[in-house]
Write an enzyme that holds these catalytic residues in place. Structure first.
Site, PDB file in Angstrom:
ATOM      1  N   ARG A  14       0.804  -1.230   0.000  1.00  0.00           N
ATOM      2  CA  ARG A  14       0.000   0.000   0.000  1.00  0.00           C
ATOM      3  C   ARG A  14       0.837   1.281   0.000  1.00  0.00           C
ATOM      4  NH1 ARG A  14      -3.991  -0.322   4.671  1.00  0.00           N
ATOM      5  NH2 ARG A  14      -2.778  -2.094   5.398  1.00  0.00           N
ATOM      6  N   GLY A  53      35.576  49.631  -4.815  1.00  0.00           N
ATOM      7  CA  GLY A  53      34.512  48.844  -5.451  1.00  0.00           C
ATOM      8  C   GLY A  53      34.897  48.414  -6.853  1.00  0.00           C
ATOM      9  N   ARG A  65      40.959  48.387 -11.042  1.00  0.00           N
ATOM     10  CA  ARG A  65      39.930  48.440 -12.069  1.00  0.00           C
ATOM     11  C   ARG A  65      40.347  49.502 -13.075  1.00  0.00           C
ATOM     12  NH1 ARG A  65      36.444  51.358  -7.709  1.00  0.00           N
ATOM     13  NH2 ARG A  65      36.863  53.505  -8.289  1.00  0.00           N
TER      14      ARG A  65
END
Ligand code: UD1
Ligand code: MG
Length: 456
Positions: free
Chosen positions: A15, A422, A439
């Site tokens: 079942r 950043g 950067r």
């Protein structure tokens, strides 16, 4: 007392409608049969034998461990037939306790009391009165004396017998030598053409072996699992009991019905847990810790007064006192947050330590990093800790300020008090106390105009 334990786990579990053998379905994070083994393990038995059959290989490899023996029952011709298979392994001394692999919540005290009621001399049956006894074997007693005469299976019972509400739970304890003789004498002349273990009760009466019915303390501990609905019902009962025990100890649960512990949760005083949280493995929440809605905590220690905001996922991590984590944060194994650390939304931390007061509040990744005190780690910054073959560490000193959208290419060290502009990709160490920027310089082109759409 010499105790031997037999756990019947050979049945198919039709079942459940599942590929997985029934006894391996999970309740509160552990398989049904593991719950039974856990209880059996506390009874100091001489040995524990598990009868496997349906999905035997899978069941055996899932639960194998020291002190555990397996006996296979192929085919499965009933509970009596299951015990017949174990007879060659059973010693003649003392008591044999028979448990069911699909009745997970039997209490240790109940199992112990059942074994003690047998004491190697009597046949002890674990029984319970049910409002609806359909499907169960009924305890048939002698009118007047109320002496137990036998068990009759539902399918074989007369309408009068079906009215009996006292049922056999499927667990018993029997004198070893007598059990071994009796099960070998079982016949299968019944409605299901099975060898019923329950037929040994009438044999005991005939042999003058005293039969005692030992009532179960609660319905929950004798409920078996045959279907997904029964499994879910038992899960809720189990969770409810855990929730009540925690509330009894002072833990404030927003809703005990929406709370799940799949392992062990320990709490200090004044702990608050909002709705829909899941605790897995071993979790500790110290005094005054608060967990917001829909958090998942696995193998975690949360410090005093720390707040875990909604939808946070924590695994294999520690959170210091007074820290704030989330919403929507992810702490992975080896994340160790010190006191008053702040981890904000969509921040992932793995195998990294953050010292007192460090903050990473938005959209960031810290992997294999050592982060100093009071560091501010900007939005969108990540440690590039994996070079495709090996992992490397990033070391960030005290009071470092990492701007937004930085990539820290490990191995790399940022000295105390360093500031990283950043948008920097930092692949060499940055000195203490200075601004490091990596950067392209910003330029403005004088006289530049936007392109115009060409006219045809
Ligand atoms: C059994 C009892 C019934 C009792 C009920 C309680 C018998 C004949 N009947 O019925 O009196 O009220 O439990 O739940 O014992 N198993 C095997 N091999 C087999 C058959 C079963 O290992 O050949 C195992 C199953 O995996 C299960 C346990 O024995 O763990 C009980 O078997 P099940 O078929 O559920 O027995 P019931 O018909 O429920
Ligand atoms: Mg059953």
């Amino acid at each position: 007392m010499s105790l031997q334990i037999v756990i019947m786990a050979a049945g198919k579990g039709t079942r459940m409608k599942s590929q997985l053998p029934k006894v391996l379905h999970r309740l509160a994070g552990r398989s049904l049969v593991q719950h039974v083994l856990h209880t059996a393990g506390r009874l100091a038995a001489r040995h524990t034998i598990v009868v496997t059959g349906h999905g035997a290989d899978t069941v055996e490899s899932a639960i194998a461990g020291p002190g555990l023996a397996f006996v296979r029952q192929m085919p499965q011709l009933g509970t009596g037939h299951a015990v017949q298979q174990v007879v060659p392994q059973l010693g003649d001394e003392g008591t044999v306790l028979i448990l069911n692999g699909d009745v997970p919540l039997v209490a240790e005290a109940t199992a112990r009391a059942l074994a003690e009621a047998c004491a190697g001399e009597r046949l002890a049956l674990l029984t319970i009165e049910l409002p609806d006894p359909t499907g169960y074997g009924r305890i048939v007693r002698e009118p007047g004396t109320r002496r137990v005469l036998g068990i009759v299976e539902h399918k074989d019972a007369t309408p009068e017998q079906r009215a009996i509400r006292e049922v056999y739970t499927g667990m018993m304890a029997a004198p070893a030598a007598w059990l071994k003789r009796s099960v070998m004498a079982l016949k299968n002349d019944n409605a299901q053409r099975e060898y019923y273990l329950t037929d040994i009760v009438a044999m005991a009466v005939a042999d003058g072996v005293p039969v005692v019915a030992s009532p179960a303390a609660s319905e929950t501990e004798v409920l078996g699992v045959n279907s997904p609905a029964q499994l879910a019902d038992l899960e809720r009962r189990y969770q409810r009991a855990q929730a009540e025990a925690l509330m009894e100890a002072g833990v404030r649960l927003a809703d005990p019905a929406r709370f799940d512990v799949r392992g062990t949760l320990s709490c200090g005083t004044d702990v608050e847990i909002d709705i829909g949280c899941v605790f897995e493995g071993t979790v500790h929440l110290a005094d005054g810790a608060r967990v917001g809605p829909h958090c998942v905590l696995r193998d975690a220690r949360i410090g005093a007064g720390a707040v875990i905001h909604p939808f946070t996922h924590i695994e294999g991590a520690t959170v210091g006192a007074g820290a704030l984590v989330g919403p929507y944060a992810r702490l992975r194994p080896g994340a160790e947050l010190g006191e008053e650390v702040h981890i904000g939304n969509f921040v992932e931390v793995k195998n990294s330590t953050l010292a007192k007061g460090a903050k990473a509040n938005h959209l960031a990744y810290l992997g294999d990093a050592t982060v100093g005190e009071r560091v501010n780690y900007g939005a969108g910054s990540i440690t590039a800790n994996y070079d495709g073959a090996n992992k490397h560490r990033t070391t960030i000193g005290n009071d470092v300020h990492v701007g937004s959208n930085c990539v820290l290419v490990a191995p790399v060290t940022l000295g105390d008090g360093a500031t990283i502009g950043g948008g920097s990709t930092i692949s060499k160490d940055a000195p203490a106390g200075q601004l490091t920027v990596a950067r392209a310089r910003q330029v403005t082109l004088a006289g530049w105009t936007r392109p115009q759409k060409q006219k045809k």
